[in-house]
Design an enzyme around this catalytic site. Structure first.
Site, PDB file in Angstrom:
ATOM      1  N   HIS A  54       0.853  -1.196   0.000  1.00  0.00           N
ATOM      2  CA  HIS A  54       0.000   0.000   0.000  1.00  0.00           C
ATOM      3  C   HIS A  54       0.884   1.238   0.000  1.00  0.00           C
ATOM      4  O   HIS A  54       1.856   1.326   0.754  1.00  0.00           O
ATOM      5  CB  HIS A  54      -0.889  -0.020   1.244  1.00  0.00           C
ATOM      6  CG  HIS A  54      -1.813   1.146   1.381  1.00  0.00           C
ATOM      7  ND1 HIS A  54      -2.668   1.537   0.366  1.00  0.00           N
ATOM      8  CD2 HIS A  54      -2.023   2.015   2.419  1.00  0.00           C
ATOM      9  CE1 HIS A  54      -3.366   2.599   0.776  1.00  0.00           C
ATOM     10  NE2 HIS A  54      -2.988   2.903   2.008  1.00  0.00           N
ATOM     11  N   ASP A  71      -2.749   9.128   3.643  1.00  0.00           N
ATOM     12  CA  ASP A  71      -3.151   7.745   3.399  1.00  0.00           C
ATOM     13  C   ASP A  71      -4.512   7.789   2.719  1.00  0.00           C
ATOM     14  O   ASP A  71      -5.473   8.293   3.304  1.00  0.00           O
ATOM     15  CB  ASP A  71      -3.235   6.987   4.724  1.00  0.00           C
ATOM     16  CG  ASP A  71      -3.861   5.603   4.574  1.00  0.00           C
ATOM     17  OD1 ASP A  71      -3.933   5.104   3.435  1.00  0.00           O
ATOM     18  OD2 ASP A  71      -4.268   5.029   5.600  1.00  0.00           O
ATOM     19  N   CYS A 122      -4.037   3.492  -4.942  1.00  0.00           N
ATOM     20  CA  CYS A 122      -3.460   4.253  -3.831  1.00  0.00           C
ATOM     21  C   CYS A 122      -2.272   5.103  -4.274  1.00  0.00           C
ATOM     22  O   CYS A 122      -2.132   6.260  -3.857  1.00  0.00           O
ATOM     23  CB  CYS A 122      -3.069   3.334  -2.683  1.00  0.00           C
ATOM     24  SG  CYS A 122      -2.020   1.934  -3.144  1.00  0.00           S
TER      25      CYS A 122
END
EC number: 3.4.22.39
Length: 214
Positions: A54, A71, A122
């Site tokens: 991630h 994030d 992401c």
């Protein structure tokens, strides 16, 4: 699946990050070593040998002694540690930021979700955040023309069908933004969109998604 380091570097360059962009790193990112220089990076929560899990974005504004952690899922500190075994406190401590005159650093962290739970975009969302940081370093998280294109939802609603249309719309706006600002993305749009699709992770047996849901 997801974005490669080469793709993220190319897109970040297109977005004007220039010399402020330190590059892409795995969880061993050494931190910001020049406390007086504006800087940013894209950091993976896993080791490079794993292929990555991630992407997060980190940015440092020396004028306000502020470190930003973006994030796309907006997880809490505890959840980042639980899901990814990722801790950023050590990262800050081992960087040169502690050498600032008053040894005081302000940490600003995203707390809302802008990415769908099965999305593999992401890294692209991180690039979008870095564009905001480079152009509006005092308020990169919100209240700027780039990040205001996205609508955040509470992280607790990440899996709720109620917010799926909002998160899907965020990804559509992300692609549109990158199409407008990144020649690299335009040239490779079909491949990148396929690899980072909104439902890319839905049928994949990926450990970190199992941890998110279970």
């Amino acid at each position: 699946m997801g974005s490669s380091e080469q793709e993220l570097v190319a897109i970040a360059r297109d977005l004007g990050c220039g010399s402020y962009f330190l590059g892409t790193f795995d969880k061993r990112f050494p931190g910001f070593m020049a406390p007086n220089k504006l800087a940013c990076a894209i950091v993976n929560t896993a080791g490079r040998e794993t292929g990555g899990v991630h992407w997060l974005a980190l940015a440092w504004n020396p004028k306000s002694h502020t470190c930003y952690l973006f994030d796309p899922f907006g997880f809490s500190d505890e959840r980042l540690k639980q899901i990814y075994q990722f801790e950023y406190e050590g990262l800050l401590k081992r960087s040169a930021l502690a050498s600032t005159p008053d040894h005081c650093i302000t940490l600003v962290k995203s707390t809302q979700t802008v990415q769908g739970p099965f999305s593999a975009a992401c890294g692209l969302f991180c690039c979008m955040f870095l564009h905001a940081f480079i152009h509006w370093p005092s308020n990169p998280m919100e209240q700027n023309p780039t990040m205001d294109l996205l609508t955040g939802v509470p992280n607790s609603m990440l899996q709720s069908p109620q917010v799926e249309p909002t998160l899907r719309r965020n990804q559509e706006r992300l692609y549109r933004f990158l199409t407008q600002h990144s020649p690299y993305f335009r040239r490779h749009r079909e491949r990148i969109e396929k690899a980072t699709a909104f439902d890319q992770m839905k049928n994949a047996q990926v450990l970190f998604h199992n941890k998110i849901f279970y």
